[in-house]
Write a protein that holds these residues in place. Sequence first.
Motif, PDB file in Angstrom:
ATOM      1  N   VAL A  82      34.491  22.924  44.449  1.00 22.73           N
ATOM      2  CA  VAL A  82      35.947  23.069  44.384  1.00 22.73           C
ATOM      3  C   VAL A  82      36.366  23.903  43.171  1.00 22.73           C
ATOM      4  O   VAL A  82      37.431  24.519  43.173  1.00 22.73           O
ATOM      5  CB  VAL A  82      36.615  21.676  44.323  1.00 22.73           C
ATOM      6  CG1 VAL A  82      38.126  21.795  44.250  1.00 22.73           C
ATOM      7  CG2 VAL A  82      36.205  20.842  45.521  1.00 22.73           C
ATOM      8  N   LEU A  83      35.522  23.982  42.163  1.00 20.07           N
ATOM      9  CA  LEU A  83      35.924  24.561  40.892  1.00 20.07           C
ATOM     10  C   LEU A  83      36.082  26.076  40.941  1.00 20.07           C
ATOM     11  O   LEU A  83      37.059  26.627  40.420  1.00 20.07           O
ATOM     12  CB  LEU A  83      34.913  24.182  39.809  1.00 20.07           C
ATOM     13  CG  LEU A  83      35.152  24.760  38.405  1.00 20.07           C
ATOM     14  CD1 LEU A  83      36.500  24.308  37.856  1.00 20.07           C
ATOM     15  CD2 LEU A  83      34.022  24.353  37.473  1.00 20.07           C
ATOM     16  N   PHE A  84      35.143  26.785  41.548  1.00 23.67           N
ATOM     17  CA  PHE A  84      35.119  28.243  41.447  1.00 23.67           C
ATOM     18  C   PHE A  84      36.394  28.916  41.966  1.00 23.67           C
ATOM     19  O   PHE A  84      36.966  29.771  41.272  1.00 23.67           O
ATOM     20  CB  PHE A  84      33.904  28.826  42.169  1.00 23.67           C
ATOM     21  CG  PHE A  84      33.886  30.328  42.186  1.00 23.67           C
ATOM     22  CD1 PHE A  84      33.574  31.045  41.046  1.00 23.67           C
ATOM     23  CD2 PHE A  84      34.218  31.029  43.337  1.00 23.67           C
ATOM     24  CE1 PHE A  84      33.574  32.430  41.050  1.00 23.67           C
ATOM     25  CE2 PHE A  84      34.223  32.410  43.350  1.00 23.67           C
ATOM     26  CZ  PHE A  84      33.899  33.108  42.205  1.00 23.67           C
ATOM     27  N   PRO A  85      36.875  28.601  43.185  1.00 25.12           N
ATOM     28  CA  PRO A  85      38.073  29.314  43.646  1.00 25.12           C
ATOM     29  C   PRO A  85      39.290  29.094  42.759  1.00 25.12           C
ATOM     30  O   PRO A  85      40.088  30.017  42.558  1.00 25.12           O
ATOM     31  CB  PRO A  85      38.303  28.752  45.064  1.00 25.12           C
ATOM     32  CG  PRO A  85      37.542  27.482  45.111  1.00 25.12           C
ATOM     33  CD  PRO A  85      36.376  27.658  44.198  1.00 25.12           C
ATOM     34  N   TRP A  86      39.422  27.900  42.193  1.00 26.90           N
ATOM     35  CA  TRP A  86      40.597  27.651  41.350  1.00 26.90           C
ATOM     36  C   TRP A  86      40.405  28.212  39.939  1.00 26.90           C
ATOM     37  O   TRP A  86      41.384  28.597  39.294  1.00 26.90           O
ATOM     38  CB  TRP A  86      40.903  26.155  41.316  1.00 26.90           C
ATOM     39  CG  TRP A  86      41.248  25.664  42.681  1.00 26.90           C
ATOM     40  CD1 TRP A  86      40.557  24.773  43.447  1.00 26.90           C
ATOM     41  CD2 TRP A  86      42.361  26.090  43.482  1.00 26.90           C
ATOM     42  NE1 TRP A  86      41.162  24.607  44.661  1.00 26.90           N
ATOM     43  CE2 TRP A  86      42.273  25.408  44.716  1.00 26.90           C
ATOM     44  CE3 TRP A  86      43.416  26.971  43.282  1.00 26.90           C
ATOM     45  CZ2 TRP A  86      43.197  25.580  45.734  1.00 26.90           C
ATOM     46  CZ3 TRP A  86      44.339  27.163  44.302  1.00 26.90           C
ATOM     47  CH2 TRP A  86      44.225  26.462  45.504  1.00 26.90           C
ATOM     48  N   PHE A  87      39.173  28.292  39.495  1.00 26.69           N
ATOM     49  CA  PHE A  87      38.924  29.003  38.242  1.00 26.69           C
ATOM     50  C   PHE A  87      39.216  30.493  38.428  1.00 26.69           C
ATOM     51  O   PHE A  87      39.748  31.153  37.530  1.00 26.69           O
ATOM     52  CB  PHE A  87      37.484  28.792  37.787  1.00 26.69           C
ATOM     53  CG  PHE A  87      37.186  29.376  36.441  1.00 26.69           C
ATOM     54  CD1 PHE A  87      37.617  28.759  35.285  1.00 26.69           C
ATOM     55  CD2 PHE A  87      36.482  30.567  36.329  1.00 26.69           C
ATOM     56  CE1 PHE A  87      37.355  29.302  34.036  1.00 26.69           C
ATOM     57  CE2 PHE A  87      36.204  31.127  35.094  1.00 26.69           C
ATOM     58  CZ  PHE A  87      36.651  30.490  33.937  1.00 26.69           C
ATOM     59  N   ALA A  88      38.891  31.012  39.611  1.00 23.61           N
ATOM     60  CA  ALA A  88      39.213  32.408  39.923  1.00 23.61           C
ATOM     61  C   ALA A  88      40.730  32.617  39.922  1.00 23.61           C
ATOM     62  O   ALA A  88      41.223  33.653  39.456  1.00 23.61           O
ATOM     63  CB  ALA A  88      38.633  32.800  41.283  1.00 23.61           C
ATOM     64  N   GLN A  89      41.484  31.639  40.445  1.00 16.85           N
ATOM     65  CA  GLN A  89      42.943  31.758  40.429  1.00 16.85           C
ATOM     66  C   GLN A  89      43.461  31.758  38.995  1.00 16.85           C
ATOM     67  O   GLN A  89      44.416  32.474  38.666  1.00 16.85           O
ATOM     68  CB  GLN A  89      43.591  30.610  41.220  1.00 16.85           C
ATOM     69  CG  GLN A  89      43.142  30.482  42.655  1.00 16.85           C
ATOM     70  CD  GLN A  89      43.280  31.752  43.461  1.00 16.85           C
ATOM     71  OE1 GLN A  89      44.253  32.488  43.301  1.00 16.85           O
ATOM     72  NE2 GLN A  89      42.304  32.018  44.321  1.00 16.85           N
ATOM     73  N   LEU A  90      42.855  30.932  38.136  1.00 16.83           N
ATOM     74  CA  LEU A  90      43.263  30.900  36.729  1.00 16.83           C
ATOM     75  C   LEU A  90      43.033  32.260  36.076  1.00 16.83           C
ATOM     76  O   LEU A  90      43.897  32.780  35.354  1.00 16.83           O
ATOM     77  CB  LEU A  90      42.488  29.814  35.989  1.00 16.83           C
ATOM     78  CG  LEU A  90      42.772  29.679  34.481  1.00 16.83           C
ATOM     79  CD1 LEU A  90      44.225  29.285  34.246  1.00 16.83           C
ATOM     80  CD2 LEU A  90      41.833  28.657  33.857  1.00 16.83           C
ATOM     81  N   ILE A  91      41.866  32.848  36.334  1.00 17.18           N
ATOM     82  CA  ILE A  91      41.585  34.187  35.822  1.00 17.18           C
ATOM     83  C   ILE A  91      42.588  35.186  36.399  1.00 17.18           C
ATOM     84  O   ILE A  91      43.076  36.086  35.709  1.00 17.18           O
ATOM     85  CB  ILE A  91      40.149  34.604  36.182  1.00 17.18           C
ATOM     86  CG1 ILE A  91      39.134  33.676  35.498  1.00 17.18           C
ATOM     87  CG2 ILE A  91      39.902  36.060  35.803  1.00 17.18           C
ATOM     88  CD1 ILE A  91      39.144  33.758  33.993  1.00 17.18           C
ATOM     89  N   GLY A  92      42.922  35.015  37.691  1.00 19.62           N
ATOM     90  CA  GLY A  92      43.875  35.910  38.340  1.00 19.62           C
ATOM     91  C   GLY A  92      45.255  35.844  37.716  1.00 19.62           C
ATOM     92  O   GLY A  92      45.940  36.859  37.575  1.00 19.62           O
ATOM     93  N   ILE A  93      45.703  34.651  37.344  1.00 19.62           N
ATOM     94  CA  ILE A  93      47.010  34.490  36.699  1.00 19.62           C
ATOM     95  C   ILE A  93      47.040  35.253  35.380  1.00 19.62           C
ATOM     96  O   ILE A  93      47.988  35.990  35.086  1.00 19.62           O
ATOM     97  CB  ILE A  93      47.315  32.995  36.482  1.00 19.62           C
ATOM     98  CG1 ILE A  93      47.505  32.289  37.826  1.00 19.62           C
ATOM     99  CG2 ILE A  93      48.551  32.821  35.599  1.00 19.62           C
ATOM    100  CD1 ILE A  93      47.554  30.781  37.715  1.00 19.62           C
ATOM    101  N   PHE A  94      45.990  35.064  34.608  1.00 21.50           N
ATOM    102  CA  PHE A  94      45.914  35.752  33.319  1.00 21.50           C
ATOM    103  C   PHE A  94      45.839  37.267  33.515  1.00 21.50           C
ATOM    104  O   PHE A  94      46.507  38.038  32.816  1.00 21.50           O
ATOM    105  CB  PHE A  94      44.700  35.248  32.550  1.00 21.50           C
ATOM    106  CG  PHE A  94      44.462  35.954  31.252  1.00 21.50           C
ATOM    107  CD1 PHE A  94      45.362  35.826  30.202  1.00 21.50           C
ATOM    108  CD2 PHE A  94      43.341  36.748  31.071  1.00 21.50           C
ATOM    109  CE1 PHE A  94      45.150  36.483  29.002  1.00 21.50           C
ATOM    110  CE2 PHE A  94      43.119  37.398  29.882  1.00 21.50           C
ATOM    111  CZ  PHE A  94      44.028  37.275  28.834  1.00 21.50           C
ATOM    112  N   ALA A  95      45.029  37.709  34.498  1.00 13.09           N
ATOM    113  CA  ALA A  95      44.890  39.145  34.762  1.00 13.09           C
ATOM    114  C   ALA A  95      46.220  39.749  35.208  1.00 13.09           C
ATOM    115  O   ALA A  95      46.600  40.844  34.769  1.00 13.09           O
ATOM    116  CB  ALA A  95      43.822  39.377  35.829  1.00 13.09           C
ATOM    117  N   TYR A  96      46.936  39.033  36.054  1.00 11.90           N
ATOM    118  CA  TYR A  96      48.225  39.546  36.518  1.00 11.90           C
ATOM    119  C   TYR A  96      49.205  39.681  35.358  1.00 11.90           C
ATOM    120  O   TYR A  96      49.948  40.658  35.269  1.00 11.90           O
ATOM    121  CB  TYR A  96      48.819  38.625  37.579  1.00 11.90           C
ATOM    122  CG  TYR A  96      50.238  38.994  37.933  1.00 11.90           C
ATOM    123  CD1 TYR A  96      50.506  40.042  38.805  1.00 11.90           C
ATOM    124  CD2 TYR A  96      51.320  38.320  37.348  1.00 11.90           C
ATOM    125  CE1 TYR A  96      51.811  40.407  39.102  1.00 11.90           C
ATOM    126  CE2 TYR A  96      52.616  38.688  37.633  1.00 11.90           C
ATOM    127  CZ  TYR A  96      52.860  39.722  38.517  1.00 11.90           C
ATOM    128  OH  TYR A  96      54.148  40.086  38.802  1.00 11.90           O
TER     129      TYR A  96
END
Length: 896
Positions: free
Chosen positions: A82-96
């Motif tokens: 469960v962790l990877f996709p939501w960690f990816a979203q966290l990275i995505g928020i910061f990247a955006y």
Amino acid sequence: MSSKRKDLARLHSKAFLSVSIVLGTVFFITTQLTDRSNHFGQSIFARKLTSVSDSASTENLENDKGVTSEHGEGEHAIAHVVLFPWFAQLIGIFAYWIISRYAHGIPYTAVLFITGAIMGYYSDHSFGNAIVESMKQWLGINGEVIILTFLPGLLFLDSYNINVHLFVQSFWQLVVFAFPMVLGGTYLTALVAYYFFPYGWSFDLCMTFGSILAATDPVAVAVLLNELGAPSRLKIHISGESLMNDGSAVVFYHIFSSRFFHELGVKGFGEAIGWARGFALFFRLAFGGACIGLAFGVGLVTILFNLNRRLSVEENVVQVTSTITVAYFAFYVSEILAGCSGIISVLFCGVTTKAFGETLLNNTALTTDFWHITEHLLNTTLFCLGGAVWGGITSKSDWIYLVCLYVAVIMIRVFLVFSFFPFTSRIGISQNWQEALFMSYGGLRGTVGVSLALLLSAQIYEQTEDESVSEETRQAYRVYVDKLFAFSGGIAFLTLLINGPTSAILLKKLGLVTPSETRLNVVKNYEQHMKINTLVEYMNLISKKRFEHVDFGVIREHVSPLQNITREEVKIAAESFKLKYPDKSPNFANLVPYLFPDEWQRSPTSEASTLLTISARSRSEPITLKRQPSSRVRETVYDYKSPLDRLAVLEQRLIFIDLLRREYLRQLDVSELDSRGFIPYSLLQSLEVAKSAASNGLPLCDWAASQAVSDSFTRRGDKLLHAYRVGRNSGDHDFHVIRTQVLQALSFIQAHRASQKTFKAEFASVNSNALSLAAKAVLDESKDQVSKAESAINNFDVDDVSAIKSQYVCQILLYKSAHYFENLAHRGLMTEKESTEYLHQYDLELRKLRLQSELKTEIRLLNNRISPELQPGFGPTPSAVLGTIISEGEATENLA
């Protein structure tokens, strides 16, 4: 250094601090996850991209049990998925956040891909931790599951958003783009890989590689075309070609990958497809997928037609659910059960739904927003996942070949587009050479190519576990697909990173988005309408008692649309105001001295109540700005004959509190209440306290409750936020406290008065317009609360209150100006690029205003810049001056 440069430097320093905080938070989370999972992180998944066989699964299960018995936390290993996709979203928020503020031209997906690559490299050179283990579990998912998970959700929205009319008109052009061009691109790319790469790939693997690189991704370019207002013909060529060639690329992938799989020698894996079998398979995949997509599209339209309770919120949600359900079912049935192309199935399902079901959607905004969120989540996870694989397998020696391949791919696409140009320029909706050149350069790679590369890698890793495959063959084939993915991901990354940002330059150089003189005049006319609208809204605000003494000098300083208004614009705005608000009369005492100082000094003194005449359209009747009683408003009376019902008082008091909540939310929605602070929190929390008290039979007490909430921990938090914004100057903080209390009281008073008006309208008797004594009791309590808030304002210095109100009006006017352009863009009257330029300007003005409004020194400096003779109280009455100025000349056509 100028004041403006200082403001920008301060904003940038705050942004840098925010970035540092976010990076520190992410690092802290990663560290904690690493520390927590180091002692069991190495027990799961020792390799990438493999579907574990039954024996291996049994062995891993036994290892998991051992970990559980030793550490008591083995069950967490499975939960890591469960962790990877939501960690990816966290990275995505910061990247955006970084991209949207400091690197607008870089595509979002390119940043995610390189971020995933860093994560992939880290996973191969670090100890196991929760994030790495979660990523490895995702890399170990079966390839078909990856395709089934990501592609339907990513393709349906693009299919649905397509212009159906232009799609039908340009269909045969798109067929040429999608099939002959894709096959030609596949073959030429295969030749490059076969003769240039030193990896010993078979020609079937090279053709598979070519089909993967043939799929283009329109997302980044489509956003660019919408922002810059590119021609519709170019948009349909880019988006339509991408959707069609995604389907054809997958068809060719199935054919050539089957031939490549057959080389492995595993029984039942792959097929030696000949020419006849290849053509038959092509038509089955393509036309079968189209027929299945049409059938599911008709089914979805039928479902939408029967879910016709537009006023039911739950049914609207069910409608949206039906769209994603049918999209995934169409892909699964076509791809897995029928052996056809799932991508083409989803394409035709989406187009059919758009053509016949668009008007059947009960809530179009809900459906569109849902699919945008779905696309964002899937894109973020997919590109992080693809980047993770790419970062773990790419070597330094591959970069030379990757750059050469990138150049070859661009040249091949240019060659193919212009080879078919004699045909595509004469059929469908035609095409010019500028559009053809941009199509050649704008053919980015992305979603489908990365997905197919992941699928190929997963299939090879899975099948090479077979006992019949020798160790030498197993390692050779895994190296093949690792290299193939390295180049596929690399091409996707380079096209996104290079072609994406530079496409805007090429688009402008080719003259495809150069605004015509007519278009420039249209936008200029919008700007003039906005100025009149802003001026009318200013007149409306100063007609209210709470803003009757605002300082126009402050308004003109901070609201750019009102900085250079002319006499003619004032005349037009005054006429528009009269027609729009016939029962209101603004106080122009602070307007005329700044706009017309010379005329004001020369005008004879007259009473402030002098009527301001304006030449009407008929030129026969003067229009006055004197407040006129509205015939629709009846005098409120109370029914004293009926007894006071205590239960009714309780019920209506609770209803009134709900009205207050709605009014606060309305103020937030229209930006009259700034959400970046603690004022909304204190006001909304005060309603919770008041509601609890009202439930126990106590009268309204939300003003005292708001003060109690403000005096709690929120004031300390507000103090920290103020210090973060402007520093720790004690004088500034004292003024900030005053400003907060004044703005809180203003919002409080406005909410109560608006709620009183609504309450009277809804609870008055239809026949007699009489209110019950219970309603009177609630209204009296509200008036008492308003009186307390007004008393609180009166306790502060008059000059400070005037400055705070003036800057509050600035905030409201800037937001209204921004909303004006947002509305134009929403209605299709402006392109996203045109509206964004204005919105960016207003955003900077609002940020500067927010910063300066918390500094007492800034307000004092502003007051000193205003000439004393222009302050209210000097010279003739402004009403007479404005009346004289406006009544000059002929009537001006109303722009309201």
